[in-house]
Design a protein around this motif. Structure first.
Motif, PDB file in Angstrom:
ATOM      1  N   LEU A   1       1.878  12.057  30.785  1.00 17.74           N
ATOM      2  CA  LEU A   1       2.186  12.695  32.063  1.00 17.74           C
ATOM      3  C   LEU A   1       3.301  13.724  31.900  1.00 17.74           C
ATOM      4  CD1 LEU A   1       1.872  12.904  35.146  1.00 17.74           C
ATOM      5  CD2 LEU A   1       3.487  10.997  35.353  1.00 17.74           C
ATOM      6  N   LEU A   2       4.367  13.343  31.202  1.00 20.40           N
ATOM      7  CA  LEU A   2       5.475  14.274  30.984  1.00 20.40           C
ATOM      8  C   LEU A   2       5.022  15.481  30.168  1.00 20.40           C
ATOM      9  CD1 LEU A   2       8.440  11.808  30.258  1.00 20.40           C
ATOM     10  CD2 LEU A   2       7.953  13.042  32.379  1.00 20.40           C
ATOM     11  N   PHE A   3       4.130  15.249  29.218  1.00 22.07           N
ATOM     12  CA  PHE A   3       3.595  16.359  28.418  1.00 22.07           C
ATOM     13  C   PHE A   3       2.829  17.337  29.296  1.00 22.07           C
ATOM     14  CE2 PHE A   3      -0.239  17.994  26.247  1.00 22.07           C
ATOM     15  CZ  PHE A   3       0.373  18.874  25.356  1.00 22.07           C
ATOM     16  N   LEU A   4       1.945  16.826  30.164  1.00 23.05           N
ATOM     17  CA  LEU A   4       1.150  17.688  31.032  1.00 23.05           C
ATOM     18  C   LEU A   4       2.025  18.453  32.016  1.00 23.05           C
ATOM     19  CD1 LEU A   4      -1.912  15.363  31.752  1.00 23.05           C
ATOM     20  CD2 LEU A   4      -1.846  17.373  30.265  1.00 23.05           C
ATOM     21  N   LEU A   5       3.176  17.891  32.355  1.00 24.83           N
ATOM     22  CA  LEU A   5       4.106  18.555  33.276  1.00 24.83           C
ATOM     23  C   LEU A   5       5.094  19.456  32.542  1.00 24.83           C
ATOM     24  CD1 LEU A   5       4.896  15.564  35.673  1.00 24.83           C
ATOM     25  CD2 LEU A   5       3.527  17.595  36.211  1.00 24.83           C
ATOM     26  N   GLY A   6       4.982  19.514  31.215  1.00 28.10           N
ATOM     27  CA  GLY A   6       5.896  20.341  30.434  1.00 28.10           C
ATOM     28  C   GLY A   6       7.277  19.751  30.295  1.00 28.10           C
ATOM     29  N   LEU A   7       7.374  18.414  30.366  1.00 27.70           N
ATOM     30  CA  LEU A   7       8.678  17.746  30.341  1.00 27.70           C
ATOM     31  C   LEU A   7       8.833  16.789  29.163  1.00 27.70           C
ATOM     32  CD1 LEU A   7       8.906  16.789  34.142  1.00 27.70           C
ATOM     33  CD2 LEU A   7       9.950  18.771  33.019  1.00 27.70           C
ATOM     34  N   LEU A   8       7.941  16.862  28.178  1.00 28.04           N
ATOM     35  CA  LEU A   8       7.980  15.904  27.076  1.00 28.04           C
ATOM     36  C   LEU A   8       9.331  15.953  26.362  1.00 28.04           C
ATOM     37  CD1 LEU A   8       6.273  13.853  25.472  1.00 28.04           C
ATOM     38  CD2 LEU A   8       5.707  15.718  23.915  1.00 28.04           C
ATOM     39  N   PRO A   9      10.006  14.807  26.227  1.00 23.40           N
ATOM     40  CA  PRO A   9      11.335  14.803  25.585  1.00 23.40           C
ATOM     41  C   PRO A   9      11.243  14.993  24.073  1.00 23.40           C
ATOM     42  CG  PRO A   9      10.647  12.563  26.072  1.00 23.40           C
ATOM     43  CD  PRO A   9       9.611  13.475  26.697  1.00 23.40           C
ATOM     44  N   ARG A  10      12.280  15.569  23.520  1.00 20.09           N
ATOM     45  CA  ARG A  10      12.414  15.669  22.063  1.00 20.09           C
ATOM     46  C   ARG A  10      13.298  14.528  21.597  1.00 20.09           C
ATOM     47  NH1 ARG A  10      13.594  22.177  21.195  1.00 20.09           N
ATOM     48  NH2 ARG A  10      11.600  22.928  22.082  1.00 20.09           N
ATOM     49  N   ILE A  11      12.833  13.837  20.598  1.00 22.42           N
ATOM     50  CA  ILE A  11      13.560  12.655  20.132  1.00 22.42           C
ATOM     51  C   ILE A  11      14.131  12.919  18.744  1.00 22.42           C
ATOM     52  CG2 ILE A  11      13.375  10.216  19.531  1.00 22.42           C
ATOM     53  CD1 ILE A  11      11.228   9.969  21.632  1.00 22.42           C
TER      54      ILE A  11
ATOM     55  N   ASN B   1      20.427   7.893  13.287  1.00 21.86           N
ATOM     56  CA  ASN B   1      20.568   6.491  12.866  1.00 21.86           C
ATOM     57  C   ASN B   1      19.214   5.814  12.625  1.00 21.86           C
ATOM     58  OD1 ASN B   1      23.400   6.603  13.081  1.00 21.86           O
ATOM     59  ND2 ASN B   1      23.281   6.226  15.286  1.00 21.86           N
ATOM     60  N   THR B   2      18.136   6.531  12.921  1.00 24.86           N
ATOM     61  CA  THR B   2      16.801   5.967  12.734  1.00 24.86           C
ATOM     62  C   THR B   2      16.241   6.398  11.386  1.00 24.86           C
ATOM     63  OG1 THR B   2      16.386   6.045  15.124  1.00 24.86           O
ATOM     64  CG2 THR B   2      14.470   5.844  13.686  1.00 24.86           C
ATOM     65  N   PRO B   3      15.748   5.460  10.572  1.00 16.95           N
ATOM     66  CA  PRO B   3      15.181   5.804   9.257  1.00 16.95           C
ATOM     67  C   PRO B   3      14.090   6.861   9.367  1.00 16.95           C
ATOM     68  CG  PRO B   3      15.410   3.432   9.491  1.00 16.95           C
ATOM     69  CD  PRO B   3      15.697   4.010  10.846  1.00 16.95           C
ATOM     70  N   GLU B   4      13.958   7.672   8.338  1.00 18.45           N
ATOM     71  CA  GLU B   4      12.994   8.774   8.343  1.00 18.45           C
ATOM     72  C   GLU B   4      11.565   8.279   8.548  1.00 18.45           C
ATOM     73  OE1 GLU B   4      11.471  12.354   5.363  1.00 18.45           O
ATOM     74  OE2 GLU B   4      13.350  11.295   4.962  1.00 18.45           O
ATOM     75  N   GLU B   5      11.221   7.162   7.908  1.00 17.63           N
ATOM     76  CA  GLU B   5       9.872   6.612   8.044  1.00 17.63           C
ATOM     77  C   GLU B   5       9.581   6.228   9.496  1.00 17.63           C
ATOM     78  OE1 GLU B   5       7.157   2.942   6.258  1.00 17.63           O
ATOM     79  OE2 GLU B   5       9.094   3.411   5.362  1.00 17.63           O
TER      80      GLU B   5
ATOM     81  N   ILE C   1       7.365   7.572  15.127  1.00 22.03           N
ATOM     82  CA  ILE C   1       7.673   7.971  16.502  1.00 22.03           C
ATOM     83  C   ILE C   1       7.013   9.305  16.831  1.00 22.03           C
ATOM     84  CG2 ILE C   1       9.538   8.777  18.022  1.00 22.03           C
ATOM     85  CD1 ILE C   1      11.330   6.631  16.746  1.00 22.03           C
ATOM     86  N   GLN C   2       7.151  10.269  15.936  1.00 20.24           N
ATOM     87  CA  GLN C   2       6.565  11.587  16.177  1.00 20.24           C
ATOM     88  C   GLN C   2       5.042  11.518  16.218  1.00 20.24           C
ATOM     89  OE1 GLN C   2       8.328  14.049  17.170  1.00 20.24           O
ATOM     90  NE2 GLN C   2      10.286  13.035  16.760  1.00 20.24           N
ATOM     91  N   LYS C   3       4.444  10.681  15.366  1.00 17.64           N
ATOM     92  CA  LYS C   3       2.992  10.519  15.368  1.00 17.64           C
ATOM     93  C   LYS C   3       2.529   9.877  16.678  1.00 17.64           C
ATOM     94  CE  LYS C   3      -0.862   8.493  12.780  1.00 17.64           C
ATOM     95  NZ  LYS C   3      -1.267   7.673  11.609  1.00 17.64           N
TER      96      LYS C   3
ATOM     97  N   GLU D   1       9.822  -2.037  17.486  1.00 20.99           N
ATOM     98  CA  GLU D   1      10.358  -2.276  18.831  1.00 20.99           C
ATOM     99  C   GLU D   1      11.523  -1.333  19.121  1.00 20.99           C
ATOM    100  OE1 GLU D   1      12.266  -5.920  21.520  1.00 20.99           O
ATOM    101  OE2 GLU D   1      11.339  -6.326  19.575  1.00 20.99           O
ATOM    102  N   ASN D   2      12.374  -1.119  18.125  1.00 17.35           N
ATOM    103  CA  ASN D   2      13.499  -0.194  18.313  1.00 17.35           C
ATOM    104  C   ASN D   2      13.003   1.233  18.550  1.00 17.35           C
ATOM    105  OD1 ASN D   2      15.438  -2.184  18.014  1.00 17.35           O
ATOM    106  ND2 ASN D   2      15.683  -1.836  15.807  1.00 17.35           N
ATOM    107  N   GLY D   3      11.939   1.613  17.829  1.00 18.31           N
ATOM    108  CA  GLY D   3      11.372   2.943  18.014  1.00 18.31           C
ATOM    109  C   GLY D   3      10.790   3.122  19.403  1.00 18.31           C
ATOM    110  N   MET D   4      10.081   2.097  19.896  1.00 17.71           N
ATOM    111  CA  MET D   4       9.504   2.162  21.242  1.00 17.71           C
ATOM    112  C   MET D   4      10.606   2.237  22.297  1.00 17.71           C
ATOM    113  SD  MET D   4       6.223   2.214  20.770  1.00 17.71           S
ATOM    114  CE  MET D   4       5.206   1.506  22.061  1.00 17.71           C
ATOM    115  N   GLN D   5      11.694   1.504  22.064  1.00 14.27           N
ATOM    116  CA  GLN D   5      12.819   1.557  22.989  1.00 14.27           C
ATOM    117  C   GLN D   5      13.458   2.939  23.009  1.00 14.27           C
ATOM    118  OE1 GLN D   5      15.376  -1.648  21.743  1.00 14.27           O
ATOM    119  NE2 GLN D   5      14.152  -3.231  22.754  1.00 14.27           N
TER     120      GLN D   5
END
Length: 214
Positions: A137-147, A151-155, A160-162, A181-185
């Motif tokens: 929904l946020l993507f369709l509205l042009g509001l998708l957040p950049r994460i 502190n998050t491992p590269e893998e 997350i990006q996928k 779970e941490n990534g989803m949070q």
């Protein structure tokens, strides 16, 4: 000049007003979110009352005049019935997101299709569906957040990006791999921040869900 048209709609919210009227917030593919009044539908003799319920997908005849939109006909096609409290809360949160983020009379057919898919999924008991729906929904509205999080491992960031990339497509429900779970949070927190920025408040359903530990 007044006129009438028929629309395929999803009823996002209803409010009983007066002695027998009902005020409906509708999502249409042709005109986006609309507000319309249905006169006398709470009377026992009304043929429309059963078709004008929240979460129903209904073909509605709208009469547009100087006083606004009036519902003059309703032909129920499908009513969404989440199969658990958890799915009901997810459905309500999705509807509240739409109520808060959409603007009146702004046609967004892809969001209409997304909402239909989301409500169908809520009847099947698929868990954790609200997050991919929110991202889409946020993507369709042009509001998708950049994460970005050092502190998050590269893998994990790659997962997350996928995950976000899949959510931006029409296959938003399909995920071969999901972040931890941490990534989803992290994704949830980023989406919540965007939502609060645009609505200036936390979603009411989120507070209810937290109190119920859902």
């Amino acid at each position: 000049m007044s006129h009438s048209r028929t629309h395929e709609t999803i009823i996002l919210q209803t409010y009983d007003i007066g002695e027998a009227d009902r005020f409906c917030i509708l999502l249409t593919k042709e005109r986006g979110r609309l507000a319309a009044r249905a006169r006398g539908v709470r009377k026992l003799t009304s043929r429309m009352g059963g078709s004008l319920l929240q979460l129903s997908r209904t073909r509605i005849e709208l009469h547009e005049g100087k006083g606004g939109l009036l519902i003059t006909g309703a032909y129920n096609q499908c009513a969404t019935k989440p199969n658990s409290i958890e799915m009901f809360v997810q459905a309500q949160k999705g509807i509240e997101l739409l109520m808060q983020l959409l603007e009146d009379d702004d046609a967004l057919p892809e969001i209409f299709d997304l909402t239909e898919e989301f409500l169908d999924t809520c009847t099947k008991g698929t868990t954790n569906i609200i997050l991919p729906f929110t991202v889409r929904l946020l993507f369709l509205l042009g509001l998708l957040p950049r994460i970005q999080n050092r502190n998050t491992p590269e893998e994990e960031m790659e997962l997350i990006q996928k995950y976000l990339q899949v959510c931006t497509t029409k296959e938003w429900q399909s995920h071969d791999q999901t972040p931890s779970e941490n990534g989803m949070q992290l994704i949830t927190a980023a989406c919540d921040e965007i939502i609060v920025q645009h609505t200036r408040s936390e979603l009411r359903v989120s507070k209810i869900a937290a109190s119920m530990a859902l």
